[in-house]
Design an enzyme around this catalytic site. Structure first.
Site, PDB file in Angstrom:
ATOM      1  N   GLU A   1       0.762  -1.106  -0.010  1.00 17.96           N
ATOM      2  CA  GLU A   1       0.023   0.043   0.118  1.00 17.96           C
ATOM      3  C   GLU A   1       0.798   1.275  -0.069  1.00 17.96           C
ATOM      4  O   GLU A   1       0.508   2.254  -0.658  1.00 17.96           O
ATOM      5  CB  GLU A   1      -0.947  -0.209   0.994  1.00 17.96           C
TER       6      GLU A   1
ATOM      7  N   HIS B   1     -10.513  -4.379  11.135  1.00 19.58           N
ATOM      8  CA  HIS B   1     -11.221  -4.336   9.774  1.00 19.58           C
ATOM      9  C   HIS B   1     -12.591  -3.623  10.054  1.00 19.58           C
ATOM     10  O   HIS B   1     -13.525  -3.997   9.255  1.00 19.58           O
ATOM     11  CB  HIS B   1     -11.289  -5.789   9.202  1.00 19.58           C
TER      12      HIS B   1
END
Ligand SMILES: Cc1ncc(C[n+]2csc(CCOP(=O)(O)OP(=O)(O)O)c2C)c(N)n1
Ligand SMILES: Cc1ncc(C[n+]2csc(CCOP(=O)(O)OP(=O)(O)O)c2C)c(N)n1
Ligand SMILES: [Mg+2]
Ligand SMILES: [Mg+2]
Lengths: 328, 306, 328, 306
Positions: C67, C136
């Site tokens: 990322e 998450h």
């Protein structure tokens, strides 16, 4: 270099931090200090000066430029018996190492139902006003305060620099410890008025307007209080988590007016939380709206002139407080 | 190189004297890397650089007056006084900026390489970074991306021995950046970073590869940081004699000697180049001193475009 | 699968996102889509389904799990002529790639005095309520709103999913575009009531209490409005930056009461900013204190039961609104 | 291995049937890595693992009942229902937890290695990670730190061919993890990840090195993910025949055949092991089904310690 009128315990903020770390390393063999150049060279701002010589390379550990790696390692070490103090040189650099703070340190005690204890201190410094530019001047304490599981501590005085650092190391939780480099050279009495982590300090008593602040803005708020004529009660929050609303509420109940001052960008900053809470809890007691004074929503410019113009000055603080008093 | 030397020498003094605010990191001793790479690039190529980026910018043709004015935090500086030494930039010259986050230049240059490739522009993107930056995740991820996407990106590592106050050889078991490049399947070469011709030739080759679509190349330029990490750093960590040794390998002297030997330039001509460089810098300083600070409104401009 | 009463333009939120991206890629050759598995496989939630087949690997680009690298590359690409849409799979993952958003995209236009334009969209999704666990399930929009230079967009309806995405891609600024995965399967009219980015929507008119919200909480607020008896005016903010205070202020001026509802942790969340502003600007017009309803300050637990108990329910929203009405 | 196989097989079914909430990633086909490493460790060694961590936990001796209860989100689960499949942990067994952030296990295990070394404990810390995680900056930084600090940390890369829906060989020019290890000066070896004995022997060696103070070692275990990335993934991206080929290399069959051949175990004994594993799992499921959800108060507990 202390003048005749200073007490013997008058030292610089930076030396107080150093003393706090020295005591922490000395009193507990599990405490280690980790960071870029914190070792032999004593750190980029010389905050850790002398610690390497005194405690050796096993306790004061230099690292490569690998924040994700060494901050994560500090968290892993904290889970397994060490009590690391890890230095992130500038608060802005959390951009490269947020995961171990956000998703590991803040969450693993909870996710393991308390089976993991993570006593780690993330030291980092901020402090606009030195032309360090947009990537080296940010105050991001609101980010950390928004993450459950982190304590957020911001010493504004010399005594707190030492005492809160020590308390943070002794704390069984991850603590984000925000130093202000604008205060590094400032002097004060290291033995003054100790208070535990989690308690706000009434730095200056007053009747007309409560001013809540932290970090380098404390001095400007105190200067504003000196200006008069309104009588300001200046509260140094000292930590955002835990947040000592009791002290704030008690004060605003008396004054009926609240001004919140911080160096960070005002929009979506930590001042908003305090304003929201006081607005809710003291709805009937407030004489005037809660006001905030922070930096405007722009990156911090390099130019000293522009930068100066963006940070709340003691004049602006004083003016805002007088205006509040005049309002009602 | 003469221009960089003159610029950095004076910047160091001006910073010491308090005329330039903020943090300043000079590239004295490393001029050949900037000049060699800069000279090998085409006008529309990109560079992304670091906190130690003055030389790269100058070699790219950045306006000396605008740059000096920026370092002085003037309104007529290239970035209107909002960037400064660590962030000086001129996208019109392909300079995506100095950058104060170690490792950040790498993903940015990978992105510039993507643009060039996907828009079919044939432009090359150079990422400058120090050997200290190689230990950052950003280096690792960017190198891998440049490789798998066959991007026209040249990774130029200026290995100047130190990362801040630490000898970089103590920060990894494999100090060779070329060896590290191999782990991404990136071809690489060591070059004498104090030899501007060597750097130039390497870059010409690497850029040609890039334009041929053969993907990235890494250049490890061995050089040395004459000054401290930032101006004001007393450098107690440098072993005795090391600085002196490297000063003997002054890139300007090496180049001058070669030019004189080959007859490509005479002593007078070289003196003239130095004098002109000095003059340009002095005049930029004079000019910058006279310029006003940015308009206060400037602080609020350019946050968003519309 | 649309029922008889649905208009022909009734589609799912996820398909609206997909349509928005397809149009963006089609209308401008500089638009590319970058992310982990966004290509051939159509993305982990199938949001990008079919785009790879339609536009090919030069426009829809799969990446390694890197990322920091690919988000940074998207920012670099945006500076040099492309207009990337980059997907960060879960909002929580910004922990590994914050620097290119915080220190590059948000700042480089400013630091170069406007010479660099950075038209990049950071797509990311959030949405607690699926037992995805503490790493998450986070809603971190307040972080981005606190950073000058970023727009922050949060579509709550099917039409906005498409339209705001398109507008974000066309915008010359970096936009953090927050999808809510709890809404992915929800259906609605994609042609309904278009509004430009920056305007809040009065999703439901009412007289007694203004309810300001965004993301998945919109549906719960609307459900609460249906419950009665208090008449709620529900405002879907749609974006935090720009922040359309005008619409909020206008509404609260009429109702005199404000409740702010969001999925994110309440403490130091974005709701605090709105509460602080309204408390300041409408001090004399508020009939009751501004109230907030967000998640408590705990990481999101895995257990569906525990998780459910932490998010504001339509019942809780309704109760809070009724209580406000009863208060004054 | 039999226990992991039984556990994962049933978990996949229970997830499909909606009895287990959240996301579930099973390690079917990869049991030999978990068992080989787990068997080679000592009681007080540490492991930090990934989203695909059930096998590693079971091989480490984690309580089957507590684990299953956790996956069922019960109050008596090992993490009181607050962790779940992606975060199951038991520090009392040295399991620092599964982790849902790709790459996060690596710095954590480096930290555990630091603790062991600085406190003189002789404990080894294992980081499990997939080959997809190798492209993360966290891998790079952690590997380098483990190397320069000579930490007793074993990096175990389970190369199961896929990272989510992508063939990992397309995500780098250098798919060999062993080659990458070299760029950090870390010794490394490839091992057949479907051969539990091979994994075991390698780990024994690596752990001995660690305890001798010779620093980290990287094991690349070649194996294959039988199921989808998560349960429910139909795997259209897998080439035809590939799964079948790998199923022929079933780690349990390989091990069983060897034991039978060598006479170390008879068919009945092996059957008994499988049956017992199955029973333990079934009884854990029965138990978990009966258990209550966590007490609502649990949601507010354990944010801070005091
Ligand atoms: C992410 C990050 N970490 C740390 C720093 C502080 N810092 C600035 S320059 C530097 C040393 C860089 O060394 P190297 O890459 O070798 O470049 P050089 O200074 O030698 O040119 C450090 C640690 C930073 N700016 N950004
Ligand atoms: C930082 C981060 N990025 C992306 C993801 C989403 N994700 C979860 S598992 C996975 C693939 C991991 O592949 P690999 O490392 O090979 O492990 P495997 O699943 O094969 O065991 C991805 C991309 C994540 N959890 N964290
Ligand atoms: Mg260097
Ligand atoms: Mg894999």
């Amino acid at each position: 270099m202390s003048s005749a009128t200073e007490p013997a315990t008058e030292i610089r903020y930076i030396d107080a931090l150093n003393a706090g770390m020295a005591t922490a390393i000395e009193e507990d063999e599990r405490v280690v200090l980790i960071g870029i150049d914190v070792g032999a060279s004593g750190g980029i701002f010389r905050v850790t000066k002398g610690l390497f010589d005194r405690f050796g390379p096993e306790r004061v550990i230099d690292t490569p430029i690998s924040e994700m790696g060494f901050v994560g390692a500090a968290v892993g070490a904290a889970m397994t018996g060490l009590r690391p103090i890890v230095e992130i040189m500038f608060m802005d650099f959390v951009g490269v190492c947020m995961d171990p703070i956000l998703n590991q340190a803040a969450k693993l005690r909870y996710m393991t139902a308390g089976a993991l204890e993570i006593p780690v201190v993330f030291r980092m410094q901020t402090g606009a006003g030195k032309s360090a530019g947009a990537q080296h001047s940010q105050s991001l304490e609101a980010w950390f305060a928004h993450i459950p599981g982190l304590k957020v501590v911001m010493p504004a005085t010399v005594a707190d620099a030492r005492d809160l650092l020590l308390e943070s190391v002794r704390d069984p939780n991850p603590v984000v410890f925000v130093e202000n480099r604008r205060l590094y050279a400032s002097k004060g009495d290291v033995e003054a008025d100790p208070l535990p982590l989690g308690k706000a300090r009434v730095a200056q008593a007053g009747d007309d307007v409560t001013v809540v602040t932290w970090g380098q803005m404390l001095r400007r708020c105190l200067a504003a209080a000196d200006e008069g004529p309104a009588s300001l009660e200046v509260i140094d929050l000292r930590s955002l988590v835990p947040l000592d609303m009791e002290t704030v509420i008690e004060s605003v109940q008396r004054t009926g007016r609240l001004l919140i001052v911080h160096e960070a960008v005002q929009d979506f900053g930590a001042g908003a939380e305090i304003a929201a809470r006081v607005g809710d809890q003291l709805f009937d007691e407030l004489r005037t709206p809660v006001r905030r004074l922070g930096a405007p929503s722009v990156p911090m410019p390099f130019s000293p002139d522009l930068e100066r113009a963006l940070l709340p000055t003691s004049k602006a603080i004083s003016a805002a407080a007088q205006a509040l008093k005049a309002e009602g | 190189m003469a221009l960089i030397r003159a610029f950095e020498t004076r910047v160091a003094e001006l910073y010491r004297d308090g005329e330039i605010p903020g943090f300043v990191h000079t590239s004295l001793g490393q001029e050949a890397v900037a000049a060699g790479v800069g000279g090998a690039l085409q006008d529309d190529d990109y560079i992304a650089t670091t906190h130690r980026g003055h030389g790269h910018c100058l070699a790219r043709g950045m306006d000396v007056n605008g740059m000096m004015a920026e370092l002085f935090a003037r309104g007529e500086g290239l970035c209107h006084g909002k960037g400064g030494s660590m962030h000086v930039a001129d996208p019109s010259q392909g300079v995506l900026g100095a950058n104060a986050i170690v490792g950040a230049s790498l993903p940015l240059a990978v992105g510039a390489g993507m643009s060039s490739k996907l828009l079919g522009q044939g432009r090359v993107a150079v990422a400058f970074f120090g050997e200290g930056a190689v230990n950052q995740g950003a280096f690792h991820e960017a190198a891998n991306l440049a490789a798998i996407w066959d991007l026209p990106t040249i990774l130029v590592c200026e290995n100047n021995v130190y990362a801040e106050f630490s000898d970089s050889r103590t920060l990894t078991r494999v100090p060779s950046i070329v060896e590290r490049a191999a782990s991404y399947g990136i071809e690489a070469a060591i070059v004498d970073g104090n030899d501007v011709d060597a750097v130039y030739r390497r870059t010409i080759d690497a850029a040609a590869r890039c334009r041929d679509g053969r993907g990235p190349f890494l250049i490890e330029a061995e050089t040395y940081r004459w000054h401290g990490h930032y101006e004001g750093d007393a450098q107690p960590y440098k072993p005795e004699g090391e600085s002196e040794e490297w000063r003997e390998k002054d890139p300007l002297e090496i180049s001058a000697a070669r030019l004189l030997r080959s007859g490509e330039a005479g002593a007078e001509e070289l003196e003239g180049i130095r004098a002109e460089a000095s003059e340009r810098v002095e005049s930029a300083i004079e000019r910058a001193r006279e310029l006003p600070a940015p308009d206060p409104e400037e602080a609020y401009a350019d946050v968003f475009g519309d």
